[in-house]
Design an enzyme around this catalytic site. Structure first.
Site, PDB file in Angstrom:
ATOM      1  N   PHE A  82      -7.198  21.879 -24.274  1.00 25.81           N
ATOM      2  CA  PHE A  82      -7.552  20.472 -24.390  1.00 25.81           C
ATOM      3  C   PHE A  82      -8.780  20.270 -23.504  1.00 25.81           C
ATOM      4  O   PHE A  82      -8.897  20.883 -22.450  1.00 25.81           O
ATOM      5  CB  PHE A  82      -6.409  19.535 -23.982  1.00 25.81           C
ATOM      6  CG  PHE A  82      -6.789  18.093 -24.190  1.00 25.81           C
ATOM      7  CD1 PHE A  82      -6.844  17.573 -25.472  1.00 25.81           C
ATOM      8  CD2 PHE A  82      -7.161  17.286 -23.126  1.00 25.81           C
ATOM      9  CE1 PHE A  82      -7.259  16.268 -25.686  1.00 25.81           C
ATOM     10  CE2 PHE A  82      -7.577  15.973 -23.334  1.00 25.81           C
ATOM     11  CZ  PHE A  82      -7.619  15.465 -24.624  1.00 25.81           C
ATOM     12  N   THR A  83      -9.702  19.388 -23.936  1.00 25.60           N
ATOM     13  CA  THR A  83     -11.007  19.253 -23.278  1.00 25.60           C
ATOM     14  C   THR A  83     -10.910  19.123 -21.752  1.00 25.60           C
ATOM     15  O   THR A  83     -11.459  19.948 -21.020  1.00 25.60           O
ATOM     16  CB  THR A  83     -11.743  18.028 -23.845  1.00 25.60           C
ATOM     17  OG1 THR A  83     -10.864  16.907 -23.816  1.00 25.60           O
ATOM     18  CG2 THR A  83     -12.173  18.264 -25.290  1.00 25.60           C
ATOM     19  N   LYS A 120      -0.270   8.085 -23.595  1.00 24.96           N
ATOM     20  CA  LYS A 120       0.154   8.475 -24.949  1.00 24.96           C
ATOM     21  C   LYS A 120       1.652   8.152 -25.102  1.00 24.96           C
ATOM     22  O   LYS A 120       2.000   6.989 -25.203  1.00 24.96           O
ATOM     23  CB  LYS A 120      -0.110   9.962 -25.208  1.00 24.96           C
ATOM     24  CG  LYS A 120      -1.427  10.601 -24.711  1.00 24.96           C
ATOM     25  CD  LYS A 120      -2.695   9.917 -24.928  1.00 24.96           C
ATOM     26  CE  LYS A 120      -3.991  10.623 -24.557  1.00 24.96           C
ATOM     27  NZ  LYS A 120      -4.108  11.817 -23.838  1.00 24.96           N
ATOM     28  N   PHE A 165     -21.177  13.924 -28.539  1.00 26.52           N
ATOM     29  CA  PHE A 165     -20.523  13.102 -29.571  1.00 26.52           C
ATOM     30  C   PHE A 165     -20.335  11.647 -29.139  1.00 26.52           C
ATOM     31  O   PHE A 165     -20.296  10.752 -29.961  1.00 26.52           O
ATOM     32  CB  PHE A 165     -19.185  13.713 -30.005  1.00 26.52           C
ATOM     33  CG  PHE A 165     -18.186  13.900 -28.892  1.00 26.52           C
ATOM     34  CD1 PHE A 165     -18.186  15.055 -28.136  1.00 26.52           C
ATOM     35  CD2 PHE A 165     -17.247  12.927 -28.607  1.00 26.52           C
ATOM     36  CE1 PHE A 165     -17.273  15.234 -27.103  1.00 26.52           C
ATOM     37  CE2 PHE A 165     -16.320  13.097 -27.589  1.00 26.52           C
ATOM     38  CZ  PHE A 165     -16.346  14.257 -26.830  1.00 26.52           C
ATOM     39  N   TYR A 224       0.835  -1.208   0.000  1.00 28.15           N
ATOM     40  CA  TYR A 224       0.000   0.000   0.000  1.00 28.15           C
ATOM     41  C   TYR A 224       0.867   1.254   0.000  1.00 28.15           C
ATOM     42  O   TYR A 224       0.575   2.218  -0.687  1.00 28.15           O
ATOM     43  CB  TYR A 224      -0.932   0.012   1.221  1.00 28.15           C
ATOM     44  CG  TYR A 224      -1.956   1.119   1.115  1.00 28.15           C
ATOM     45  CD1 TYR A 224      -3.172   0.903   0.470  1.00 28.15           C
ATOM     46  CD2 TYR A 224      -1.684   2.394   1.620  1.00 28.15           C
ATOM     47  CE1 TYR A 224      -4.092   1.917   0.335  1.00 28.15           C
ATOM     48  CE2 TYR A 224      -2.609   3.423   1.482  1.00 28.15           C
ATOM     49  CZ  TYR A 224      -3.815   3.183   0.841  1.00 28.15           C
ATOM     50  OH  TYR A 224      -4.728   4.193   0.692  1.00 28.15           O
ATOM     51  N   ASP A 267       1.776  20.553 -20.113  1.00 29.38           N
ATOM     52  CA  ASP A 267       1.036  19.336 -20.454  1.00 29.38           C
ATOM     53  C   ASP A 267       1.955  18.544 -21.390  1.00 29.38           C
ATOM     54  O   ASP A 267       2.038  18.813 -22.583  1.00 29.38           O
ATOM     55  CB  ASP A 267      -0.295  19.686 -21.135  1.00 29.38           C
ATOM     56  CG  ASP A 267      -1.082  18.437 -21.538  1.00 29.38           C
ATOM     57  OD1 ASP A 267      -0.493  17.339 -21.543  1.00 29.38           O
ATOM     58  OD2 ASP A 267      -2.275  18.573 -21.855  1.00 29.38           O
ATOM     59  N   ARG A 270     -14.473  15.189 -35.368  1.00 28.57           N
ATOM     60  CA  ARG A 270     -14.146  16.396 -34.613  1.00 28.57           C
ATOM     61  C   ARG A 270     -14.732  17.564 -35.398  1.00 28.57           C
ATOM     62  O   ARG A 270     -14.052  18.185 -36.205  1.00 28.57           O
ATOM     63  CB  ARG A 270     -12.626  16.560 -34.422  1.00 28.57           C
ATOM     64  CG  ARG A 270     -12.066  15.762 -33.260  1.00 28.57           C
ATOM     65  CD  ARG A 270     -12.430  16.378 -31.928  1.00 28.57           C
ATOM     66  NE  ARG A 270     -11.929  15.628 -30.778  1.00 28.57           N
ATOM     67  CZ  ARG A 270     -12.693  15.173 -29.777  1.00 28.57           C
ATOM     68  NH1 ARG A 270     -13.981  15.333 -29.806  1.00 28.57           N
ATOM     69  NH2 ARG A 270     -12.159  14.565 -28.741  1.00 28.57           N
TER      70      ARG A 270
END
Ligand SMILES: *Cc1c(COP(=O)(O)O)cnc(C)c1O
Length: 460
Positions: free
Chosen positions: A127-128, A261, A452, A75, A218, A385
């Site tokens: 970015f969203t 990514k 979407f 843990y 980011d 998009r």
């Protein structure tokens, strides 16, 4: 540019295979009807080549799988956490590390800690999830990306760059005290996977230093960005991608990472910081949202796979093949005269559906239509998009009408072969040849949020 003369051929061989699902046109017609012409609603088993996203879809290496077996599932104080921390310090240079379940977990923490209601957060395009967390903390996002980023036909090589005049104007208008940090993404996903230059980030650093403003990075696709700098920026071609990655990070004060990514894992992320005080606060808050600061919502084995993935992500042969494969697909489509966003991005190809289907009006959803047609033709799954993704205006209730109607062909890392890229390109060309026969769609079901994902359509 010397690297371009070297083949991008895969620097690995295949030792385990996952069979793909081959479908007939009849099966695809039925599946698409059932999915309401929305590629998000297809079952994975109905898809032949899946280009929906490059997020969490990478193939891990044998080293990473071996690392999974070395998971220390304690843990607290797992050995794998210390390996991850050491990898981040070595390859990225940030001092303090907090694992999170994925990128948005880190965005949540940093936004809550640094942003106060009424603050302004300038960024090189939104970015969203990043923007939503900034807004939920009471901030307002302001776009400071160069104008070229909004023009699908501009061949400017560094469309991810910050427009320094726009940034300085925002600082002068609101005052440095209202700006907790500048949000910098390498590469810029929403602009089509476009990189920023090293010179530009240096200039942003100089300007923000003058006003005492932080830069939060980011760094989701930092290795892909660094590789583009090596290829295209003056004086950078002799450097290693790893070296450029480290310099990019050194120009910023902290970072959020979606390791799904660049870092070649199926799940994981982290928050990295140089300032002790901010780190201490994040280490305190992570226990509320993710878990203890030495696991942050991840299993020990996931942290081990991430640590190994980070070292593989900056390997020169890997990154050349990764970006090389995307460019191979993009160039094939460009040579065939297919309308697309230029230059080719590092993680995918973005088709220009408005130019592809000029006879389909925006209210008949050209990008949604094209994504459905691509699936019907050969079982390739892509993503809209355009107007569907853009949603409705909060005030008027009408659709938002974005300039760009794009279909995103995102390439997972180390998953598909050159023959798959050929299948994709040939399918796009076939659909392009019979574009005049293609009619648009009508929306039959519209969810309230992020429509979407679940909207349904029928053919006109
Ligand atoms: C995917 C992504 C994120 C969010 O990361 P998740 O791991 O999906 O939470 C943030 N920024 C960029 C640029 C991304 O592509």
């Amino acid at each position: 540019m010397t690297e371009q003369h070297i083949s991008w051929a895969e620097p690995y061989k295949i030792k385990m295979v996952e069979p793909l699902f081959m479908t007939t046109r009849e099966q695809r017609v039925k599946a698409m009807e059932e999915a309401g012409y929305n590629t998000f609603l297809l079952k994975s088993e109905e898809v032949y080549i899946d280009l929906l996203t490059d997020s969490g879809t990478s193939a891990m290496s044998d080293r990473q799988w071996a690392g999974m077996m070395l998971g220390d599932e304690a843990y607290a104080g797992s050995r794998n956490f210390y390996n991850l921390e050491a990898a981040i310090q070595k390859y990225y240079g940030y001092k303090h590390v907090i694992p999170t379940h994925q990128g948005r977990g880190a965005e949540n923490l940093i936004s809550r800690i640094l942003i106060k209601p009424g603050d302004i957060v300038p960024g090189n395009m939104y970015f969203t999830t990043t923007k939503l967390h900034q807004e939920m903390a009471g901030g307002t996002f302001v776009d400071i990306i160069v104008d070229e980023a909004h023009d699908a036909n501009s061949m400017f090589p560094f469309k991810g760059n910050v427009d320094l005049k726009k940034l300085e104007a925002v600082i002068k208008e609101h005052g440095a005290k209202k700006i907790p940090y500048v949000s910098i993404a390498t590469t810029v996903n929403m602009a089509g996977g476009q990189p920023m230059s090293l010179a530009n980030l240096k200039a942003v650093r100089e300007l923000t230093a003058k006003y005492g403003i932080r830069i939060i990075h980011d760094m989701t696709r930092v290795a892909e960005n660094a590789y583009m700098i090596k290829l295209l920026e003056e004086g950078q071609s002799e450097r290693s991608t790893a070296d450029i990655v480290k310099e990019l990070c050194s120009l910023t004060d902290g970072a959020t990472m979606s390791a799904k990514k660049d870092a070649l894992v199926n799940i994981g992320g982290f928050l990295a910081l140089n300032e002790w005080d901010v780190f201490e606060e994040a280490r305190n808050q992570v226990v509320i949202f993710e878990g203890l600061h030495t696991y942050g919502g991840l299993a020990g084995r996931d942290m081990e796979a991430m640590a190994i993935g980070i070292s593989e992500s900056v390997d020169e042969d890997h990154i050349r093949a990764r970006v090389g494969q995307v460019f191979y697909l993009g160039k094939k489509l460009m040579d065939a005269g297919i309308p697309m966003v230029k230059p080719i991005g590092t993680h995918g190809v973005f088709l220009d559906a408005k130019a592809f289907l000029p006879h389909v009006p925006q209210l008949a959803f050209p990008a949604q239509t094209l994504a459905a047609e691509l699936y019907l033709d050969a079982g390739v799954r892509t993503m809209e998009r355009g107007i569907v993704s853009a949603g409705r205006d909060k005030e008027t209730g009408d659709h938002c009408y974005p300039d760009l109607e794009l279909v995103r062909l995102t390439v997972p890392r180390r998953v598909y072969t050159q023959a798959h890229m050929d299948v994709i390109a040939e399918s796009v060309e076939r659909v392009y040849k019979r574009r005049n026969e293609i009619k648009g769609l009508r929306m039959t079901y519209e969810p309230k949020y992020l429509r979407f994902f679940q909207a349904k359509f029928e053919k006109l």
